[in-house]
Design a protein around this motif. Sequence first.
Motif, mmCIF file in Angstrom:
data_model
loop_
_atom_site.group_PDB
_atom_site.id
_atom_site.type_symbol
_atom_site.label_atom_id
_atom_site.label_comp_id
_atom_site.label_asym_id
_atom_site.label_seq_id
_atom_site.Cartn_x
_atom_site.Cartn_y
_atom_site.Cartn_z
ATOM 1 N N THR A 259 -0.305 -4.786 -8.599
ATOM 2 C CA THR A 259 -1.253 -5.592 -8.379
ATOM 3 C C THR A 259 -0.674 -7.382 -7.866
ATOM 4 N N GLY B 299 -6.194 -9.115 -1.237
ATOM 5 C CA GLY B 299 -5.292 -8.379 -1.589
ATOM 6 C C GLY B 299 -4.539 -7.764 -2.261
ATOM 7 N N ALA B 300 -5.797 -7.286 -2.915
ATOM 8 C CA ALA B 300 -5.795 -7.017 -4.421
ATOM 9 C C ALA B 300 -6.698 -5.694 -5.369
ATOM 10 N N HIS C 91 -7.226 -3.569 8.627
ATOM 11 C CA HIS C 91 -6.089 -2.134 7.799
ATOM 12 C C HIS C 91 -5.893 -0.683 8.394
ATOM 13 N N THR D 177 -1.785 -11.340 3.269
ATOM 14 C CA THR D 177 -3.371 -10.256 3.482
ATOM 15 C C THR D 177 -3.797 -10.837 5.059
ATOM 16 N N GLY E 51 -12.493 -2.993 -9.658
ATOM 17 C CA GLY E 51 -11.365 -1.871 -9.346
ATOM 18 C C GLY E 51 -10.866 -2.845 -8.507
ATOM 19 N N THR E 52 -9.333 -2.504 -8.268
ATOM 20 C CA THR E 52 -8.229 -2.429 -7.306
ATOM 21 C C THR E 52 -8.195 -1.705 -6.217
ATOM 22 N N LEU E 53 -7.696 -2.580 -4.997
ATOM 23 C CA LEU E 53 -7.869 -1.916 -3.670
ATOM 24 C C LEU E 53 -6.724 -3.031 -3.061
ATOM 25 N N GLY E 54 -5.593 -2.393 -2.441
ATOM 26 C CA GLY E 54 -4.586 -3.095 -2.024
ATOM 27 C C GLY E 54 -3.430 -2.504 -1.337
ATOM 28 N N GLU E 55 -2.707 -3.202 -0.506
ATOM 29 C CA GLU E 55 -1.559 -2.558 0.585
ATOM 30 C C GLU E 55 -1.154 -1.137 -0.726
ATOM 31 N N ARG F 282 1.117 -7.900 -5.022
ATOM 32 C CA ARG F 282 0.038 -7.954 -3.925
ATOM 33 C C ARG F 282 -0.602 -9.109 -3.418
ATOM 34 N N VAL F 283 -0.786 -9.555 -4.798
ATOM 35 C CA VAL F 283 -1.135 -10.846 -4.418
ATOM 36 C C VAL F 283 0.244 -12.646 -4.938
ATOM 37 N N GLU G 277 -4.156 0.398 3.672
ATOM 38 C CA GLU G 277 -4.451 -1.266 3.225
ATOM 39 C C GLU G 277 -3.731 -2.116 4.108
#
Lengths: 466, 466
Positions: B297, A227-228, B244, B306, B288-292, B300-301, B248
């Motif tokens: 971060t 998710g991150a 998604h 997720t 890299g980070t990627l999420g909602e 998100r976790v 995201e």
Amino acid sequence: MSDTPDSAVRTYIQQHRAAFLDDLAEWLRIPSVSAQPEHEEDVRRSADWLAASLRETGFPVAEVWSTPGAPAVFAEWPSGDPAAPTVLVYGHHDVQPAAREDGWHTDPFEPTFVGGRLYARGAADDKGQVFFHTLGVRAHLAATGRSAPAVNLKLLIEGEEESGSPNFRDLVEANAGRLAADAVIVSDTGMWSEDTPTVCTGMRGLADCEIELYGPDQDIHSGSFGGAVPNPATVAARLVAGLHDEDERVTIPGFYDGIPPLGDAERALIAELPFDEAAWLSTAKSHGTLGERGYSTLERVWARPTAEVNGIGGGYQGPGGKTIVPSSAVLKLSFRLVAGQDPDAIEVAVNQWIAERVPAGIRYDLTFGASTRPCLTPLDHPALQSVVRSMSRAFDGAKIRFTREGGSGPAADLQDVLGTPVLFLGISVPSDGWHAPNEKVEVDLLFKGVETAAHLWEDLAAAAIG
Amino acid sequence: MSDTPDSAVRTYIQQHRAAFLDDLAEWLRIPSVSAQPEHEEDVRRSADWLAASLRETGFPVAEVWSTPGAPAVFAEWPSGDPAAPTVLVYGHHDVQPAAREDGWHTDPFEPTFVGGRLYARGAADDKGQVFFHTLGVRAHLAATGRSAPAVNLKLLIEGEEESGSPNFRDLVEANAGRLAADAVIVSDTGMWSEDTPTVCTGMRGLADCEIELYGPDQDIHSGSFGGAVPNPATVAARLVAGLHDEDERVTIPGFYDGIPPLGDAERALIAELPFDEAAWLSTAKSHGTLGERGYSTLERVWARPTAEVNGIGGGYQGPGGKTIVPSSAVLKLSFRLVAGQDPDAIEVAVNQWIAERVPAGIRYDLTFGASTRPCLTPLDHPALQSVVRSMSRAFDGAKIRFTREGGSGPAADLQDVLGTPVLFLGISVPSDGWHAPNEKVEVDLLFKGVETAAHLWEDLAAAAIG
């Protein structure tokens, strides 16, 4: 057009039927899988076997031509008549991968006859269709009393067709003089059905690529990190999903550039064929149709380009579950191309399209295989009419209709480099299962191929193709 | 709060350090992989080994409990004091799959000490953290001169946690009387870092599923049929891509239902932690980070749900290319859930969402594994304060901060069935590599776990948790 008595051809073929099938079976036992490095030696053995067989057939010249990859076989049998046209037959002696566990009922490399069919990898694609020319030319000589063919006959049988023919164009360019011909006959296609003999007028081209996507340096815990961080399997899936719009049209900018509209006359020829969707689906082993809006199923597979995912993989695929963010993913994509499209331009467009879609944090490698150009033969070419006549005689006077081939072959390289028209003579039927488990050839049709080849050389010599 | 001299605890632990590590290594050699049927007997051996070890530790009761799947271990050591509270320790003795070729530098089932670390599958998740309770309770007795623990101590160490604990809830329900406790201590989580000891206050839940998609009855030629039939690999990819939106956020209708907004106070506690994105990315082995959108971060976790693809596969994944429309594809998806979400409702929502998206011509099977509920402990619970105090003593008076756990465990089942609050005592650090190759535990931290456990029982007995 020709004086060859059809009955003499048939008698000769009948007398040599058993020996022909024995010889073909021996060739089919060689697992000449060009895509798998462990079969490199088998592909070489296959070439040697074919060259020896062609010498035995009577070709004064039969050579194995090395390439940086798998070898090709070249053979030549001059007519002796200075006015005779020159014809080059194209086929390939390598085959697709095959393994018993893919769903074969028999060993794919132990040819098996069942109910008038010969099951083996390569039976139809393409060893069977290459091999019918050996008995074909012998029957031609026997029936006409000639000691050499009515045309200057050349064969070029490559060994890397199932790997995208990466060295084929170079080979043709390097040997353009010896390969020079007035027409190319490609025996690597098929016909509509057992009951509807057809001649193919074009093939789609092919560009393919592999995309490896790298995310975390190793598989990581999807609870701790999920998710991150970007997931390479998700990115792979998003690329595939983004290839088409809601009309199943390919979204890559420029993909359709250069394609002339499909004309009403061409659409009418296609619509004339006895298309039965249920039967087609049965042959396709599929349970529904889906494709570009505005086109029929046949138009979609013959006259329209595609983007297809041939393979996708990433993360845990074993039994049970594994709660990870995968470290990597792989995509194998291929694009079927039609006349007007340029494989090099497609490669540039795909490169840019992918580059714009892979997010930060994901590294990728994009590798294109060798591409194959599309090709299309004019319906009014005299050599095409020769093929149609010869086939009609083999098929007891049946009307020969026209198809195209959705698959791809390097025929267009021969057209481009040698500057010759390309004709197609194929007797395989859709149910033969090319590239699939339980590939087979219909034995009776195989001998119709022999018979067509036996008529063709004299008809071509009489036609104004030189 | 407690009269236990910390130095007596440390002396006892120091004396038994070597034997403790030898015993743990012996247990780690048993490849108790619950997800792989070929390790069924190993999971059983692991349970037997642990029960024997707990009897040797002094537990008067140590039993292997059968389940329809892998066995659990239950142990009990009554305090003898009628006023003593009862505490149930939870952990698991099964481990994730591991194979040398996944990238392990050592045999995953041959424990190896390198530079203060113990490398082995299960070293941190979870055998190491279960095992520190054995020396912990001995040190508690030695330092206090007791012959039985200050609390009625129970252990329930299950054997299917890495397979989603499919039989755990039934097991707890069937044995609710014997498992009854005033508090549950879960030793299957971690802390912020070696330098920042923390106590976890909640875990995400988990729902996972496998989707098998079937298109053509066998792989078919992408030239002959491509562009006109649905491709199951494409359908799989479109499902993943559709999970998604551009922010995201998960698109499945109802997915976020029931989740209370993340409050400012909670966000402040999370923001208080010394989060270093570069260090976190290094631990996550990610680039890299990627999420909602709208969440950090850590949020998100820890605090957001997720949808993740753990595995995807379809078509040809071997060397070279194979121009097919694949016959089938498989997806392994998992959903991390947070407090307020109901796994059963998620399963219904996913079922419907998939059903609406698989096109005609593609058949599919959707199978959900056993789900795990999310859980969250109130910060002001007295037992949580006991854990914080005991840990602070083991960590030389350090301030203990609060985290949550992004991973999942069946702790919520214990909370639901037994009606008891769930506390977390874990000493693993993010770099331990749970579920990854080269899983390890920091040996010094393992002994901080022993020491915390040694302080905890007397502190809990004094706290008003009964």
